[in-house]
Design a protein around this motif. Structure first.
Motif, mmCIF file in Angstrom:
data_model
loop_
_atom_site.group_PDB
_atom_site.id
_atom_site.type_symbol
_atom_site.label_atom_id
_atom_site.label_comp_id
_atom_site.label_asym_id
_atom_site.label_seq_id
_atom_site.Cartn_x
_atom_site.Cartn_y
_atom_site.Cartn_z
ATOM 1 N N ASP B 13 8.422 4.464 -6.801
ATOM 2 C CA ASP B 13 7.884 4.957 -5.435
ATOM 3 C C ASP B 13 7.442 3.807 -4.636
ATOM 4 O OD1 ASP B 13 4.800 5.478 -5.365
ATOM 5 O OD2 ASP B 13 5.560 5.620 -7.166
ATOM 6 N N ALA B 15 4.519 3.538 -2.810
ATOM 7 C CA ALA B 15 3.156 2.925 -2.762
ATOM 8 C C ALA B 15 2.902 2.596 -4.083
ATOM 9 C CB ALA B 15 2.685 4.378 -2.655
ATOM 10 N N SER B 16 3.339 2.761 -5.251
ATOM 11 C CA SER B 16 3.098 2.073 -6.534
ATOM 12 C C SER B 16 3.695 0.611 -6.399
ATOM 13 C CB SER B 16 3.708 2.836 -7.540
ATOM 14 O OG SER B 16 3.295 3.975 -7.870
ATOM 15 N N ARG B 18 4.128 -1.240 -3.937
ATOM 16 C CA ARG B 18 3.382 -1.967 -2.857
ATOM 17 C C ARG B 18 2.124 -2.918 -3.619
ATOM 18 N NH1 ARG B 18 3.145 -1.658 2.563
ATOM 19 N NH2 ARG B 18 1.333 -3.141 2.437
ATOM 20 N N THR B 19 1.517 -1.951 -4.781
ATOM 21 C CA THR B 19 0.390 -2.465 -5.293
ATOM 22 C C THR B 19 0.766 -3.733 -6.283
ATOM 23 O OG1 THR B 19 0.351 -0.928 -7.107
ATOM 24 C CG2 THR B 19 -0.915 -0.338 -5.313
ATOM 25 N N TYR B 20 1.936 -3.868 -6.592
ATOM 26 C CA TYR B 20 2.563 -5.223 -7.408
ATOM 27 C C TYR B 20 2.895 -6.089 -6.229
ATOM 28 C CZ TYR B 20 1.794 -2.301 -11.377
ATOM 29 O OH TYR B 20 1.115 -1.865 -12.473
ATOM 30 N N GLU B 21 2.437 -6.272 -4.991
ATOM 31 C CA GLU B 21 3.405 -7.184 -4.137
ATOM 32 C C GLU B 21 2.668 -8.792 -4.422
ATOM 33 O OE1 GLU B 21 3.362 -6.310 0.013
ATOM 34 O OE2 GLU B 21 1.329 -5.182 -0.200
ATOM 35 N N CYS B 22 1.550 -8.840 -4.931
ATOM 36 C CA CYS B 22 0.963 -10.104 -5.112
ATOM 37 C C CYS B 22 0.147 -10.057 -6.128
ATOM 38 C CB CYS B 22 0.110 -10.354 -3.698
ATOM 39 S SG CYS B 22 -1.246 -9.345 -3.448
ATOM 40 N N ARG B 29 3.303 -12.606 -0.511
ATOM 41 C CA ARG B 29 3.652 -11.037 -0.826
ATOM 42 C C ARG B 29 4.972 -10.881 -0.765
ATOM 43 N NH1 ARG B 29 -0.675 -8.306 3.253
ATOM 44 N NH2 ARG B 29 -2.391 -9.872 2.824
#
Lengths: 392, 472
Positions: B13, B15-16, B18-22, B29
């Motif tokens: 998904d 949202a999940s 996204r939290t790994y983008e940096c 990012r």
């Protein structure tokens, strides 16, 4: 949400190892850093606040271990509170969750209703209510301290004891012990308010309800003319302290530390102290309860490993996120039992219920008490651990 | 991937992902197409094999604390997070060895053996959260690597999943070229470490920490050079300048000497007799170099108090400035005073404050360029100043990075330090192991694409501000 509060986070990740859900699942979005990242994304409009996002906020225990481990002073307590408020306003929940939350909030803030409901706790509970029944201690007669307990010796102050909702029904003995102990240490103790302080509501995203209840409590204490409001439930104490009242709020252990200690009888037991998150992380009261326990002659104070990790109780968390809560409870029971204690002490009713249930599951139902009960016992010299089974 | 891996190992998904983008370098990012959290080594291999078969780039990630963007995801690529491989597999104190999975934190290794009188020496400031996998990839150091060396000196063997999914064991005992040495510090470009055998050290009999206050960084720098040239090898020598002292005082009331232009923290460890001898020599040298206040601490609590200001320095500077840029460069120890003066000149020239807090013993600088991103043009200026500081380091005969790695942040500076031939050899080694270039592509080595983009903190592009373009 306040972008300034969000900007305080520099994404260093120091919060990860102390976050219970990151420990469980190892997922970035179930860590404080990940949740803050999601909050930022929903605020700057690059991510929609929907169920996939709000679930991540739901899964946060609100244990505040990240407040302790954060080197940058991020106010995660405020952030998660604001995020939860937004979730309650903007994201509809499935009916089962709605029903469970409705029941929880119709039940817990009201001592009489809890007392009534407990009579049915042994009946089989349907689906979402199963965790409620699993955790519930057996029904027992409600006991309460007197309206006024005079100070022994020279009076230091007149203090108002918040007897609380859950505490007053399930742990009336703790309230009685608190009043007796404080009196022995030089405080006059009155109990003008015996309802919920609003902590449960606020920590679950119902900010106004939480503040209203705190103000009602304040009015009652103000009318009773107390110098200090004293709490013996860590969650309530944290909430009352955050309400910025013009009467000081103290945990019972803080007052004991500042009081005139009477002579204490020995209690030769091995006692594991489990720090409550809302006492340690939120209120930063760490030394006082330990000092109180250490002041009892013969008592051996034990510190379980991973003290900073939540036991899984976390307000209503063990009701709304039962699987995660159960796993955290099992880990906590393991850490506590590794110290081979005879008694377990913890300063919050939620933690006491959760620890007792976890120890029961582990097949080792040790007595779980509030530290002030041991102080009370050391004052009177009458303690029979075998006959005591708190929240068995 | 759905067929090859369990459902809960795949984060699909938005949202999940996204939290790994940096990682710790938040300015860069990129949202990955898929995040995989393997629970076993076989699952790591399965994921890598599929990436290899389909030419999909993958990036390994530990705790995401790196400051050079080493685990920055690749667009249309996969992130393989090792957080669930967090078991300590074996503790063999008779041999002073421990075998751990890559998701074990650095501090957890020490915690597991400290009661028996052992510890794991490399200690990056992020040791409570950073993982052994990331430490191996970045060859992490820490305040005490002056005496005890970097991660490469403490890894005895490693199981590695190569970019084609093959599992190999690299060991110090291997004959032939030192492939383990090649792998440690390769920043994820040669594969993924899935277990590491680490060397433990005995907890020293005595540890003493000295705090010395000086009028200026020049005098403190002199003391550093003299201590080292006298033959003493402290476990750590740290320096802070007046700006970072003030920040630390404001944040944690560290109790550093009032009016100091620089403080040194010098720590010695070993047998008590040697610690006593070294201490006497260090005190004499510092006093001769103009130290006006000196304090020593022996107990854990007292030492923690002296270290508190140093350890909180980065976060503390964050409290006195809305934004700051952490630089990581190395200079020869003897050039310290000269380079610090040049940095001060940059400060005056550009009107940005620069705090200096660094591992003085091995010349590893961590200048903090303070700026306010809300003021137009300041973040670009901060970055320019940070790059100029690196140039100073290279001119002084130093290096681009002491311990944060090259990552994406400094890939563009590589040609300033290495010639085309040097870079060519490095690339040939990399190609030999990862011919398809799918293991953490875009890191370490400069490419035209990368150098067209500016590293550093995120800024709103003028076109975005004008509403003419979106970032995607």
């Amino acid at each position: 949400m306040d972008p300034k509060l969000l900007d305080d986070c520099v994404h260093c990740g120091f919060c990860l190892p102390t976050c219970p859900t990151y420990q469980l699942w190892g997922e970035e979005m179930d860590s404080p850093r990940g949740r803050i990242w999601l909050m930022k994304a929903t605020v700057d409009g690059t991510l929609e606040l929907d169920r996939t996002v709000s679930e991540r906020f739901d899964r946060c225990l609100g244990c505040m271990a990240c407040l302790t481990s954060c080197p940058s002073g991020v106010q995660y307590d405020r952030l998660i509170e604001l995020a939860r408020e937004r979730v309650e306003e903007e994201v509809p929940r499935p009916w089962r969750e709605r029903l469970l939350r409705k029941v929880v909030f119709a039940l817990f803030p009201y001592p009489k209703r809890i007392s009534f409901a407990l009579r049915f706790a042994s009946l089989p509970a349907p689906g979402p209510f199963r965790p409620l029944a699993e955790l519930a201690p057996p029904w027992r007669e409600r006991v309460a301290p007197p309206m006024v307990t005079p100070a022994r010796g020279e009076k230091i102050a007149r203090v108002g004891l918040l007897t609380g909702c859950v505490q007053s029904v399930l742990f009336g003995e703790v309230n009685k012990a608190t009043a007796r102990a404080l009196a022995a240490y030089g405080y006059e103790v009155v109990t003008p308010y015996n309802e919920c302080c609003g902590a449960l509501a606020l920590h679950a995203g119902h900010r106004e309800d939480g503040h209203d209840a705190a103000n009602r409590a304040y009015d009652a204490f103000k009318a009773a003319g107390v110098d200090v409001i004293v709490t013996n439930a860590a969650g309530c104490g944290s909430h009352m302290k955050d309400a910025h009242l013009d009467i000081p709020v103290r945990d019972v252990s803080e007052l004991l530390a500042a009081g005139n200690a009477p002579e204490l009888h020995p209690l030769p037991y091995r006692v594991a102290f489990q720090e409550s998150c809302h006492l340690g992380h939120a209120q930063r009261v760490r030394e006082e309860p330990r000092a109180a326990l250490r002041s009892i002659p013969g008592l051996e104070l034990l510190e379980p490993a991973d003290q900073e990790i939540c036991c899984g109780s976390a307000g209503i968390y063990n009701l709304v996120q039962p699987d995660a809560a159960r796993e955290l409870g099992n880990r906590k029971a393991g850490a506590v039992l590794a110290t081979t204690p005879e008694i377990v002490a913890t300063a919050n009713p939620g933690c006491a219920i959760q620890l007792a249930a976890s120890l029961r599951r582990a097949g080792t139902p040790l007595p779980v008490v509030h530290p002030v009960e041991l102080i009370d016992a050391a004052i009177t010299g009458s303690w029979e651990p075998k006959s005591r089974r708190h929240a068995p | 991937m759905r067929a090859a891996l369990p459902q809960d190992a795949l984060l699909e998904d938005e949202a999940s992902r996204r939290t790994y983008e940096c990682d710790g370098l938040t300015g860069r990012r990129s949202v990955p197409d898929l995040v995989i959290l393997p629970g076993t080594v076989d699952e790591v291999r399965a994921a890598v094999r599929l990436c290899h078969a389909h030419g999909v780039p993958f990036v390994a990630r530990g705790a995401g604390t790196g400051l050079s963007g080493g685990s920055l995801p690749v667009a249309e690529g996969v992130v393989i997070g090792l957080s669930r491989l967090d078991a300590i597999l074996d503790i063999d104190l008779a041999r002073g060895r421990v075998v751990v999975q890559p998701g074990v934190t650095n501090l957890a290794v020490t915690k597991a053996v400290s009661s028996a009188g052992w510890y794991y020496a490399p200690d990056p400031s992020s040791q409570q959260v950073c993982t052994i996998g990331g430490n191996v990839a970045e060859n992490s150091g820490g305040a005490h690597c002056l005496k005890h060396g970097f991660t490469v000196n403490h890894v005895m063997a490693a199981d590695v999943v190569l970019p084609d999914g093959e599992l190999v064991t690299l060991s110090r005992d291997d004959s032939g070229p030192d492939l383990l040495g090649l792998f440690v510090g390769s920043e994820g470009t040669l594969g993924i470490v899935v277990s590491a055998t680490l060397r433990l050290l005995r907890t020293p009999q005595a540890v003493r920490t000295w705090l010395a206050g000086f009028e200026s960084t020049d005098k403190a720098g002199d003391a550093v050079s003299q201590i080292i040239s006298s033959g003493i090898l402290p476990s750590a020598i740290e320096m802070m300048d007046s700006l970072t002292i003030a920040a630390a005082e404001a944040a944690v009331s560290a109790g550093y000497p009032k009016g100091a232009g620089a403080v040194l923290l010098v720590e010695v460890d070993g047998p008590l007799a040697q610690v006593d001898d070294d201490s006497a020599a260090i005190e004499a040298i510092c006093r001769a170099c103009g130290a006006f206040e000196m304090r020593a601490a022996d107990t854990v609590e007292e030492r923690a108090r002296l270290w508190k200001g140093r350890k909180s320095a980065f976060a503390a500077v964050g409290r006195i400035s809305p934004n700051y840029y952490v630089q990581d460069g190395v200079v020869p120890r003897t050039k310290l005073p000269e380079v610090l003066r040049s940095i001060a000149a940059l400060e005056a020239e550009h009107g940005l404050r620069i705090g200096n807090v660094f591992h003085a013993g091995d010349g590893n600088l961590h200048p903090l360029v303070l700026y306010d991103a809300a003021i137009e043009g300041q973040s670009e200026l901060a970055e320019k100043v940070a790059v100029k500081i690196l140039d100073l380091c290279i001119e002084a005969g130093g290096s681009l990075t002491g311990e944060h790695g090259v990552g994406v942040d400094k890939a563009c500076s590589m040609p300033k330090l290495f010639g085309a031939d040097d870079l060519g050899v490095m690339l040939r080694v990399r190609d030999a192991i990862d011919p398809a270039g799918i293991s953490n592509p875009g890191k370490v080595f400069p490419t035209p694409r990368l150098c067209g983009e500016v590293p550093g903190p995120y800024r709103v592009h003028p076109l975005e501000r004008a509403g003419l373009a979106d970032r995607f």
